[in-house]
Design a protein around this motif. Structure first.
Motif, mmCIF file in Angstrom:
data_model
loop_
_atom_site.group_PDB
_atom_site.id
_atom_site.type_symbol
_atom_site.label_atom_id
_atom_site.label_comp_id
_atom_site.label_asym_id
_atom_site.label_seq_id
_atom_site.Cartn_x
_atom_site.Cartn_y
_atom_site.Cartn_z
ATOM 1 N N ASN A 245 -2.023 1.551 3.164
ATOM 2 C CA ASN A 245 -1.538 0.730 2.048
ATOM 3 C C ASN A 245 -1.816 1.466 0.728
ATOM 4 O O ASN A 245 -2.513 2.490 0.725
ATOM 5 N N GLY A 246 -1.306 0.923 -0.352
ATOM 6 C CA GLY A 246 -1.468 1.583 -1.644
ATOM 7 C C GLY A 246 -2.900 1.560 -2.161
ATOM 8 O O GLY A 246 -3.327 2.463 -2.889
ATOM 9 N N LEU B 59 -5.255 4.960 -3.208
ATOM 10 C CA LEU B 59 -6.050 5.196 -4.424
ATOM 11 C C LEU B 59 -7.497 5.534 -4.078
ATOM 12 O O LEU B 59 -8.103 6.432 -4.667
ATOM 13 N N ALA C 20 -5.843 -3.676 -7.680
ATOM 14 C CA ALA C 20 -6.118 -2.585 -6.734
ATOM 15 C C ALA C 20 -6.444 -1.271 -7.448
ATOM 16 O O ALA C 20 -7.284 -0.498 -6.987
ATOM 17 N N THR C 21 -5.769 -1.018 -8.569
ATOM 18 C CA THR C 21 -5.961 0.246 -9.287
ATOM 19 C C THR C 21 -7.432 0.486 -9.593
ATOM 20 O O THR C 21 -7.930 1.597 -9.490
ATOM 21 N N ALA D 227 2.619 2.849 -7.342
ATOM 22 C CA ALA D 227 2.977 1.784 -6.397
ATOM 23 C C ALA D 227 4.245 1.049 -6.839
ATOM 24 O O ALA D 227 5.042 0.611 -6.018
HETATM 25 C C1 LIG Z 1 0.087 -1.132 -9.448
HETATM 26 C C2 LIG Z 1 -0.348 -1.310 -8.017
HETATM 27 N N1 LIG Z 1 -1.353 -0.560 -7.546
HETATM 28 C C3 LIG Z 1 -1.770 -0.662 -6.281
HETATM 29 C C4 LIG Z 1 -1.191 -1.556 -5.413
HETATM 30 C C5 LIG Z 1 -1.773 -1.704 -4.045
HETATM 31 O O1 LIG Z 1 -0.872 -1.532 -3.011
HETATM 32 P P1 LIG Z 1 -1.090 -2.298 -1.603
HETATM 33 O O2 LIG Z 1 -0.798 -3.726 -1.807
HETATM 34 O O3 LIG Z 1 -0.137 -1.601 -0.682
HETATM 35 O O4 LIG Z 1 -2.501 -2.041 -1.196
HETATM 36 C C6 LIG Z 1 -0.117 -2.341 -5.849
HETATM 37 C C7 LIG Z 1 0.615 -3.266 -4.971
HETATM 38 O O5 LIG Z 1 0.314 -4.235 -4.471
HETATM 39 C C8 LIG Z 1 0.302 -2.232 -7.194
HETATM 40 O O6 LIG Z 1 1.304 -2.983 -7.672
#
Ligand SMILES: Cc1ncc(COP(=O)(O)O)c(C=O)c1O
Length: 371
Positions: free
Chosen positions: A55-56, A60, A84-85, A155
């Motif tokens: 996942n995103g 990171l 998440a960032t 993302a």
């Molecule tokens: C700006 C940003 N960073 C990180 C993420 C994290 O991605 P994920 O939900 O796949 O972990 C997202 C999305 O949800 C996001 O919009």
């Protein structure tokens, strides 16, 4: 906010066949399908390496680990972003240093980055928020001058083209030392579950990223560093590989929808439509209005009553989140960020919107705003 069902039905034959092929192969983790997708995405992205992951958020985290960031190091990030960032920095005991965003692009303000640099700063994490690119030219110059890493949180920006003043163009996510993206289903390149990817042009970094995403393993059962378990599964890779061939057309549909909204909301004093920065094409992961003198929650409810979804991304900035109290989050003074959190509202924008639906949305927004 998105219509993933209609979008699926348009590519159903291809997707169903690809998923069945994975089921028949019984190779569910790794294998040719995942490797093939990574290669195709790297090519699309013009990045030397693409490392798929779960996942995103993991992307990171793995990026920060591969760069060797240590507890007590500082990373400079916008506070106006998805949690998440910055959450993964805190998880690794790295200090997120929150800075302001540009009031027009909503992306990290390069002047604010310069002011926040300390001897402990190791990296800058720009976020291409809503699909608008951050000012990468200025950010890369600051990073070079201060010997800092740049991790792009792409993302929301996958597929965007960023133009430098010398006329060269690069995909967002391929400009910094590492780029990270998410395949969350509503993203511009969305899986039918979770997924993410990491990009780099650096061979050594690519090897570290791969190792960390796979239990720190250099070869099977030999674990050289502490890593994690972060894999994109083969079914998602098979689906994403098909959707990748449609990504540019999906982005074009989002931009077309944004153009239509722009016309509908033009010249309304209470509404500011998304800024289009000349240095990038804005891939409209979100279409976000800035409201002035409008009861935002009232508008959201009014639209909901008419069957129109609307979302507030994000009602609370990262520095205001309780989770960052321990990092002195509430001691920050970020008036632009706070101003934005009180005024933004996002309308549905996706590949399946038609003009009739958009007319209905525009008419209802204007009815409420103008009353
Ligand atoms: C700006 C940003 N960073 C990180 C993420 C994290 O991605 P994920 O939900 O796949 O972990 C997202 C999305 O949800 C996001 O919009």
């Amino acid at each position: 906010m998105v219509d993933t069902k209609t979008q699926y039905h348009k590519i159903k034959t291809e997707v169903d066949a690809a998923v069945l092929r994975v089921l028949e192969s019984s190779v569910f983790i790794g294998g040719k399908v995942v490797a093939g997708f990574a290669e195709n995405l790297a090519k699309y992205h013009n990045s030397k390496h693409c490392i798929p992951c779960a996942n995103g958020t993991d992307a990171l985290q793995i990026a920060m680990m591969a760069l060797g960031l240590q507890p007590g190091d500082e990373v400079i990030t916008p506070s106006f972003t998805y949690i998440a960032t910055v959450e993964v920095a805190a998880l690794l005991h790295i200090k997120p240093v929150f800075v302001e965003v540009d009031p027009k692009t909503f992306c990290i303000d390069p002047a604010a980055i310069e002011k926040a640099i300390t001897p402990k700063t190791k990296a800058i994490i720009p976020v291409h928020l809503y699909g608008q690119a951050a000012n990468m030219e200025a950010i890369m110059q600051i990073a070079a001058a201060h010997n800092l890493f740049v991790i792009e949180d792409n993302a929301q920006g996958i597929g965007n083209d960023y133009s430098f003043s010398n006329g060269t163009t690069q995909k967002t996510g391929s400009i910094g030392h590492i780029g990270c993206t998410s395949f969350y289903p509503s993203k511009n390149l969305g899986a039918y579950g979770d997924g993410g990817a990491i990009f780099t042009n650096d061979d050594d970094l690519a090897a570290k990223l791969r190792m960390i995403a796979s239990h720190g393993q250099s070869k099977q059962y030999y674990h050289d560093v502490v890593g994690c378990n972060s894999r994109l599964d083969a079914i998602q890779a098979a689906i994403l590989d098909i959707k990748l061939t449609h990504l540019d057309e999906y982005i074009a549909a989002r931009i077309k929808a944004a153009d239509f909204y722009d016309k509908g909301f033009a010249n309304n004093k209470k509404i500011t439509t998304p800024f289009r920065d000349a240095n990038n094409k804005h891939v409209f992961h979100q279409y976000t209005l800035l409201l002035e003198g409008v009861d935002r929650n009232g508008l959201k409810q009014f639209l909901a009553d008419k069957g129109i979804p609307a979302m507030i991304y994000y009602p609370v900035a990262a520095h205001q989140q309780k989770m960052f109290d321990a990092f002195g989050g509430n001691s920050y003074h970020l008036p632009v960020t706070d101003w934005l959190t009180e005024r933004v509202i996002s309308l549905p924008v996706h590949t399946e919107l038609d003009e009739e639906q958009q007319q209905y949305i525009i008419a209802n927004v204007l009815e409420f705003v103008n009353k």
